[in-house]
Write a protein that holds these residues in place. Sequence first.
Motif, PDB file in Angstrom:
ATOM      1  N   LEU A 363       0.833  -1.188   0.000  1.00  0.00           N
ATOM      2  CA  LEU A 363       0.000   0.000   0.000  1.00  0.00           C
ATOM      3  C   LEU A 363       0.873   1.244   0.000  1.00  0.00           C
ATOM      4  N   GLN A 364       0.328   2.349  -0.472  1.00  0.00           N
ATOM      5  CA  GLN A 364       1.083   3.594  -0.554  1.00  0.00           C
ATOM      6  C   GLN A 364       0.145   4.777  -0.367  1.00  0.00           C
ATOM      7  N   PRO A 365       0.677   5.962  -0.101  1.00  0.00           N
ATOM      8  CA  PRO A 365      -0.181   7.140   0.040  1.00  0.00           C
ATOM      9  C   PRO A 365      -1.047   7.352  -1.193  1.00  0.00           C
ATOM     10  N   LEU A 366      -2.234   7.901  -0.974  1.00  0.00           N
ATOM     11  CA  LEU A 366      -3.239   8.005  -2.021  1.00  0.00           C
ATOM     12  C   LEU A 366      -2.696   8.634  -3.309  1.00  0.00           C
ATOM     13  N   LYS A 367      -2.038   9.765  -3.212  1.00  0.00           N
ATOM     14  CA  LYS A 367      -1.574  10.477  -4.402  1.00  0.00           C
ATOM     15  C   LYS A 367      -0.529   9.689  -5.192  1.00  0.00           C
ATOM     16  N   ASN A 368       0.119   8.720  -4.539  1.00  0.00           N
ATOM     17  CA  ASN A 368       1.113   7.909  -5.244  1.00  0.00           C
ATOM     18  C   ASN A 368       0.485   6.947  -6.252  1.00  0.00           C
ATOM     19  N   TYR A 369      -0.825   6.736  -6.131  1.00  0.00           N
ATOM     20  CA  TYR A 369      -1.508   5.874  -7.096  1.00  0.00           C
ATOM     21  C   TYR A 369      -1.783   6.606  -8.401  1.00  0.00           C
ATOM     22  N   MET A 370      -1.677   7.911  -8.400  1.00  0.00           N
ATOM     23  CA  MET A 370      -2.004   8.712  -9.572  1.00  0.00           C
ATOM     24  C   MET A 370      -1.011   8.456 -10.698  1.00  0.00           C
ATOM     25  N   HIS A 371      -1.515   8.200 -11.896  1.00  0.00           N
ATOM     26  CA  HIS A 371      -0.662   7.875 -13.034  1.00  0.00           C
ATOM     27  C   HIS A 371       0.011   9.100 -13.627  1.00  0.00           C
ATOM     28  N   ASP A 372      -0.746  10.190 -13.755  1.00  0.00           N
ATOM     29  CA  ASP A 372      -0.156  11.420 -14.288  1.00  0.00           C
ATOM     30  C   ASP A 372      -0.955  12.614 -13.793  1.00  0.00           C
ATOM     31  N   GLU A 373      -0.441  13.806 -14.048  1.00  0.00           N
ATOM     32  CA  GLU A 373      -1.027  15.028 -13.501  1.00  0.00           C
ATOM     33  C   GLU A 373      -2.419  15.322 -14.059  1.00  0.00           C
ATOM     34  N   SER A 374      -2.762  14.746 -15.176  1.00  0.00           N
ATOM     35  CA  SER A 374      -4.099  14.970 -15.744  1.00  0.00           C
ATOM     36  C   SER A 374      -5.198  14.399 -14.850  1.00  0.00           C
ATOM     37  N   GLU A 375      -4.816  13.546 -13.913  1.00  0.00           N
ATOM     38  CA  GLU A 375      -5.788  12.921 -13.014  1.00  0.00           C
ATOM     39  C   GLU A 375      -5.879  13.642 -11.672  1.00  0.00           C
ATOM     40  N   GLU A 376      -5.306  14.820 -11.581  1.00  0.00           N
ATOM     41  CA  GLU A 376      -5.229  15.528 -10.306  1.00  0.00           C
ATOM     42  C   GLU A 376      -6.617  15.849  -9.747  1.00  0.00           C
ATOM     43  N   ASP A 377      -7.544  16.260 -10.602  1.00  0.00           N
ATOM     44  CA  ASP A 377      -8.901  16.556 -10.125  1.00  0.00           C
ATOM     45  C   ASP A 377      -9.569  15.312  -9.548  1.00  0.00           C
ATOM     46  N   PHE A 378      -9.355  14.181 -10.208  1.00  0.00           N
ATOM     47  CA  PHE A 378      -9.931  12.926  -9.726  1.00  0.00           C
ATOM     48  C   PHE A 378      -9.408  12.607  -8.328  1.00  0.00           C
ATOM     49  N   PHE A 379      -8.121  12.727  -8.117  1.00  0.00           N
ATOM     50  CA  PHE A 379      -7.552  12.391  -6.810  1.00  0.00           C
ATOM     51  C   PHE A 379      -7.875  13.445  -5.759  1.00  0.00           C
ATOM     52  N   ASP A 380      -8.094  14.662  -6.170  1.00  0.00           N
ATOM     53  CA  ASP A 380      -8.543  15.680  -5.226  1.00  0.00           C
ATOM     54  C   ASP A 380      -9.945  15.341  -4.727  1.00  0.00           C
ATOM     55  N   LEU A 381     -10.804  14.899  -5.645  1.00  0.00           N
ATOM     56  CA  LEU A 381     -12.151  14.475  -5.254  1.00  0.00           C
ATOM     57  C   LEU A 381     -12.086  13.273  -4.321  1.00  0.00           C
ATOM     58  N   LEU A 382     -11.255  12.285  -4.658  1.00  0.00           N
ATOM     59  CA  LEU A 382     -11.110  11.105  -3.801  1.00  0.00           C
ATOM     60  C   LEU A 382     -10.663  11.496  -2.399  1.00  0.00           C
ATOM     61  N   GLY A 383      -9.688  12.384  -2.314  1.00  0.00           N
ATOM     62  CA  GLY A 383      -9.195  12.809  -1.008  1.00  0.00           C
ATOM     63  C   GLY A 383     -10.274  13.483  -0.186  1.00  0.00           C
ATOM     64  N   SER A 384     -11.180  14.210  -0.841  1.00  0.00           N
ATOM     65  CA  SER A 384     -12.279  14.873  -0.137  1.00  0.00           C
ATOM     66  C   SER A 384     -13.327  13.872   0.343  1.00  0.00           C
ATOM     67  N   MET A 385     -13.462  12.768  -0.380  1.00  0.00           N
ATOM     68  CA  MET A 385     -14.427  11.733  -0.001  1.00  0.00           C
ATOM     69  C   MET A 385     -13.872  10.816   1.076  1.00  0.00           C
ATOM     70  N   LEU A 386     -12.569  10.522   0.984  1.00  0.00           N
ATOM     71  CA  LEU A 386     -11.926   9.632   1.964  1.00  0.00           C
ATOM     72  C   LEU A 386     -11.304  10.468   3.087  1.00  0.00           C
ATOM     73  N   GLU A 387     -12.127  11.311   3.656  1.00  0.00           N
ATOM     74  CA  GLU A 387     -11.745  12.166   4.773  1.00  0.00           C
ATOM     75  C   GLU A 387     -12.236  11.512   6.062  1.00  0.00           C
ATOM     76  N   TYR A 388     -11.342  11.354   7.038  1.00  0.00           N
ATOM     77  CA  TYR A 388     -11.716  10.678   8.281  1.00  0.00           C
ATOM     78  C   TYR A 388     -12.882  11.359   8.996  1.00  0.00           C
ATOM     79  N   ASP A 389     -12.799  12.656   9.123  1.00  0.00           N
ATOM     80  CA  ASP A 389     -13.766  13.419   9.914  1.00  0.00           C
ATOM     81  C   ASP A 389     -15.008  13.700   9.080  1.00  0.00           C
TER      82      ASP A 389
END
Length: 415
Positions: A363-389
């Motif tokens: 396993l690795q930090p979430l952003k490390n799964y990103m293939h390229d910078e064009s997917e930045e919006d997708f991973f930003d959305l994921l990070g907002s959804m996978l928020e602990y609080d």
Amino acid sequence: MGKKDSEYGSWRDGDEPKLDYEGKTGSFNKLSPRSSLETGNSPEENSGLQPAFPADNIDDGGVKTTQKGKSRESDEEGHLDYHIGLVMKERYEVVSTLGGGAFAKVVECIDRETEERVAVKIVRNMELFREVGKSEVSVLEEINGLDDDNTFACVRMRDWFEHEGHVCIVFELLGLSIFEFLRQNHFLPFSVEQIRGMAFQIFRAVCFLHRNKLTHTDLKPENILFVCSDYDLQYNESRECTERKLRSLDLKVVDFGTATFDHQKHESLVSTRHYRAPEVILDLGWNQSCDVWSLGCVLMEFYLGSTIFPTHDSKEHLAMMEKILGPIPSHLLEKTRKQHYVHNGSLHWDKSSSSGDYIKKHLQPLKNYMHDESEEDFFDLLGSMLEYDVYRRITLEEALWHPFFNPLRMQKQPS
């Protein structure tokens, strides 16, 4: 060249059996196996919960019984002992078996009034299951009434009735579940562009539920079905089949057996293991935001082709979250009723254990799964959804306006 959907499936290893749709025009079927999955809707984990499909063994035999509470038309486990050609409600003629689970069996029927093919879920003839079946009917009636134009991607109940003491729910026929399509396609991931289109439909459907004070509680790839899963085969230069390309990404959310309204009692344990939010694991109480977490996990599975949290142990699950998302906030660990998960204000976890070693390597930090910078919006959305609080986690209403979906909104603008 198109090909018909498979009519068969098998259950995931470690998951309690739940029903799914499957078939050429759609149907229910058994789930396919995926290792190390555990569902939270299990009586063993929470005896107070009344799951839609609780864990049990299946008996496809036709043993008749006169046990109290069951009719002579039921087998020893309370399933209807039906046969091909049986006509229920003088309308629905059974033409094939589509699947089965501990809660119900599902058959394909011809509706003699309309000549359409439908899926009929036949609930076990036992009081507990009848109550759950009727609860699902109530939720589906509410959904149908609130969305009479069929605007949102939720499965439609066509009818319901009782037959020999069995609650029977009639559904429209759909295609394969997303998980089953992934399985048949060798778990090849979807493209970000495909995920965008699917996610927008799912978010709108579940946002519709949330606006009407309903939480699904069991969102996962098995419970999201393609309306039609016909596909074309893609070949490489050697004429070897490389993957299946869906002709349509239209889909619907299904399985409202454990859906819960805001005013109803919230059982402490909900959701299937891989998609269970941290507040549920930590027994902090939950609300509609647990669906948002589940969908974050679902989108990552679309992106990877496999679950992001491959575990069946709660503490290991939390440790995996920390590896991918960072430390669990101390104020959540302070409030948890599961204090055996906590030591000195942190997750009580042995990183040097075999499980810790596995997490470190795989396993690795979430952003490390990103293939390229064009997917930045997708991973930003994921990070907002996978928020602990839950108070910081994005809502689906907000998520629908996230920049990730801008290309869809731009397409719909008039030229």
